[in-house]
Design a protein around this motif. Structure first.
Motif, PDB file in Angstrom:
ATOM      1  N   VAL A   4       0.788  -1.161  -0.020  1.00 17.74           N
ATOM      2  CA  VAL A   4      -0.019  -0.003  -0.051  1.00 17.74           C
ATOM      3  C   VAL A   4       0.855   1.194   0.089  1.00 17.74           C
ATOM      4  CG1 VAL A   4      -1.757   1.356   1.322  1.00 17.74           C
ATOM      5  CG2 VAL A   4      -1.615  -1.003   1.272  1.00 17.74           C
ATOM      6  N   GLN A   5       0.565   2.111  -0.706  1.00 14.79           N
ATOM      7  CA  GLN A   5       1.399   3.343  -0.920  1.00 14.79           C
ATOM      8  C   GLN A   5       0.475   4.447  -0.336  1.00 14.79           C
ATOM      9  OE1 GLN A   5       1.949   4.940  -5.025  1.00 14.79           O
ATOM     10  NE2 GLN A   5       4.301   5.433  -4.387  1.00 14.79           N
ATOM     11  N   TYR A   6       1.180   5.306   0.377  1.00 15.44           N
ATOM     12  CA  TYR A   6       0.575   6.535   1.041  1.00 15.44           C
ATOM     13  C   TYR A   6       1.298   7.676   0.503  1.00 15.44           C
ATOM     14  CZ  TYR A   6      -2.583   4.503   4.434  1.00 15.44           C
ATOM     15  OH  TYR A   6      -3.663   3.823   5.071  1.00 15.44           O
ATOM     16  N   LYS A   7       0.541   8.677  -0.420  1.00 18.50           N
ATOM     17  CA  LYS A   7       1.246   9.818  -0.724  1.00 18.50           C
ATOM     18  C   LYS A   7       0.409  10.973  -0.657  1.00 18.50           C
ATOM     19  CE  LYS A   7       3.561   9.998  -4.648  1.00 18.50           C
ATOM     20  NZ  LYS A   7       4.831   9.771  -4.853  1.00 18.50           N
ATOM     21  N   LYS A 128      -8.703  24.590  10.908  1.00 21.28           N
ATOM     22  CA  LYS A 128      -7.192  24.108  10.443  1.00 21.28           C
ATOM     23  C   LYS A 128      -7.582  22.410  10.468  1.00 21.28           C
ATOM     24  CE  LYS A 128      -2.641  24.192  11.587  1.00 21.28           C
ATOM     25  NZ  LYS A 128      -1.749  24.446  12.702  1.00 21.28           N
ATOM     26  N   VAL A 129      -7.410  21.870   9.229  1.00 25.09           N
ATOM     27  CA  VAL A 129      -7.614  20.403   9.384  1.00 25.09           C
ATOM     28  C   VAL A 129      -6.165  19.833   8.417  1.00 25.09           C
ATOM     29  CG1 VAL A 129      -9.888  20.183   9.494  1.00 25.09           C
ATOM     30  CG2 VAL A 129      -8.936  20.342   7.245  1.00 25.09           C
ATOM     31  N   PRO A 130      -5.655  18.668   8.770  1.00 22.94           N
ATOM     32  CA  PRO A 130      -4.649  18.204   7.986  1.00 22.94           C
ATOM     33  C   PRO A 130      -5.049  17.740   6.766  1.00 22.94           C
ATOM     34  CG  PRO A 130      -5.085  16.711   9.894  1.00 22.94           C
ATOM     35  CD  PRO A 130      -5.885  17.898   9.946  1.00 22.94           C
ATOM     36  N   VAL A 131      -4.015  17.903   5.720  1.00 27.66           N
ATOM     37  CA  VAL A 131      -4.388  17.211   4.326  1.00 27.66           C
ATOM     38  C   VAL A 131      -4.509  15.849   4.542  1.00 27.66           C
ATOM     39  CG1 VAL A 131      -3.264  17.250   2.019  1.00 27.66           C
ATOM     40  CG2 VAL A 131      -3.459  19.511   3.252  1.00 27.66           C
ATOM     41  N   GLY A 132      -5.192  15.018   3.616  1.00 26.34           N
ATOM     42  CA  GLY A 132      -5.152  13.813   3.943  1.00 26.34           C
ATOM     43  C   GLY A 132      -4.056  13.128   2.766  1.00 26.34           C
ATOM     44  N   TRP A 133      -4.419  11.874   2.529  1.00 31.73           N
ATOM     45  CA  TRP A 133      -3.491  11.002   1.836  1.00 31.73           C
ATOM     46  C   TRP A 133      -4.425  10.429   0.410  1.00 31.73           C
ATOM     47  CZ3 TRP A 133       1.344  11.381   3.334  1.00 31.73           C
ATOM     48  CH2 TRP A 133       1.564  11.590   4.839  1.00 31.73           C
ATOM     49  N   LEU A 134      -3.394  10.130  -0.469  1.00 33.11           N
ATOM     50  CA  LEU A 134      -3.968   9.111  -1.468  1.00 33.11           C
ATOM     51  C   LEU A 134      -3.518   8.002  -1.115  1.00 33.11           C
ATOM     52  CD1 LEU A 134      -3.013  11.349  -4.734  1.00 33.11           C
ATOM     53  CD2 LEU A 134      -5.271  11.023  -3.656  1.00 33.11           C
ATOM     54  N   ARG A 135      -4.219   6.631  -0.893  1.00 33.68           N
ATOM     55  CA  ARG A 135      -3.852   5.415  -0.462  1.00 33.68           C
ATOM     56  C   ARG A 135      -4.140   4.630  -1.647  1.00 33.68           C
ATOM     57  NH1 ARG A 135      -6.019   0.600   1.218  1.00 33.68           N
ATOM     58  NH2 ARG A 135      -5.002  -0.462   2.699  1.00 33.68           N
ATOM     59  N   ASN A 136      -3.105   4.268  -2.371  1.00 35.33           N
ATOM     60  CA  ASN A 136      -3.104   3.732  -3.654  1.00 35.33           C
ATOM     61  C   ASN A 136      -4.160   4.355  -4.591  1.00 35.33           C
ATOM     62  OD1 ASN A 136      -1.415   1.910  -2.793  1.00 35.33           O
ATOM     63  ND2 ASN A 136      -2.920   0.121  -2.765  1.00 35.33           N
ATOM     64  N   GLY A 137      -4.048   5.839  -4.731  1.00 34.78           N
ATOM     65  CA  GLY A 137      -4.644   6.583  -5.458  1.00 34.78           C
ATOM     66  C   GLY A 137      -6.219   7.048  -5.140  1.00 34.78           C
ATOM     67  N   MET A 138      -6.609   6.612  -3.834  1.00 37.36           N
ATOM     68  CA  MET A 138      -7.783   6.898  -3.447  1.00 37.36           C
ATOM     69  C   MET A 138      -7.527   7.922  -2.174  1.00 37.36           C
ATOM     70  SD  MET A 138     -10.963   4.540  -2.256  1.00 37.36           S
ATOM     71  CE  MET A 138     -11.214   4.624  -0.615  1.00 37.36           C
ATOM     72  N   GLU A 139      -8.485   9.139  -1.997  1.00 32.62           N
ATOM     73  CA  GLU A 139      -8.307   9.822  -1.020  1.00 32.62           C
ATOM     74  C   GLU A 139      -8.847   9.471   0.200  1.00 32.62           C
ATOM     75  OE1 GLU A 139      -9.390  14.163  -1.551  1.00 32.62           O
ATOM     76  OE2 GLU A 139      -8.840  14.175  -3.607  1.00 32.62           O
TER      77      GLU A 139
END
Length: 160
Positions: A4-7, A128-139
């Protein structure tokens, strides 16, 4: 388990746009400073151009750093990828996942510790909220990475 890739979420593309706009402003102000006949006004324009150039360069550097950030969760461990290189940690080496405040998490492992924190925040008024991730391309929400890491390591997320 699969890899799994988190970007960082794609919302961060705006750093790139901000950098380009600041550089364009700097070029215009720099040209204006060279054409100015009033020395004081020319110096002011030159200083403004230097400030815009610095702001653009800083924004570009932040964007590159964020763009390189990723967490790759494999079958037996995870990798933290960033501007400083890659670090691999086996799940069995993780002793604790400690949440500090509402956003930072410290991953304590046999070789030391590392901190997971948001790469950026979204601001709307006082919210103020933290920006999320793309987990295998899904937010996905920001906290999901911390929860999934803890689950794969077989430890609970603790406060403190």
């Amino acid at each position: 388990m699969s890899t799994v890739q988190y970007k960082p979420a794609e919302v961060l593309q705006w750093f790139n746009l901000g950098s380009r706009e600041a550089m364009t402003r700097a070029k215009k102000r720099g040209k204006g400073a060279l054409q100015e006949t009033d020395i004081a006004r020319g110096l002011k324009e030159a200083a403004g151009a230097a400030f815009d150039f610095g702001k653009g360069a800083w924004t570009d550097a932040v964007h590159r750093s964020v763009e390189m950030t990723e967490y790759v969760l494999g079958d037996d461990g995870f990798e933290v990828v960033g501007i400083g290189g890659r670090k691999r940690i086996a799940y069995t080496d993780v002793r604790e996942v400690r949440v500090q405040g509402s956003e930072r998490a410290e991953i304590v492992h046999s070789g030391g510790s590392l901190t997971v924190k948001p790469v950026a925040h979204l601001l709307a008024g006082r919210l103020k909220v933290p920006v999320g991730w793309l987990r295998n391309g899904m937010e996905v929400p920001y906290a999901l990475l911390i929860e999934e890491l803890a689950a794969r390591c077989g430890v609970d997320v603790v406060e403190g």
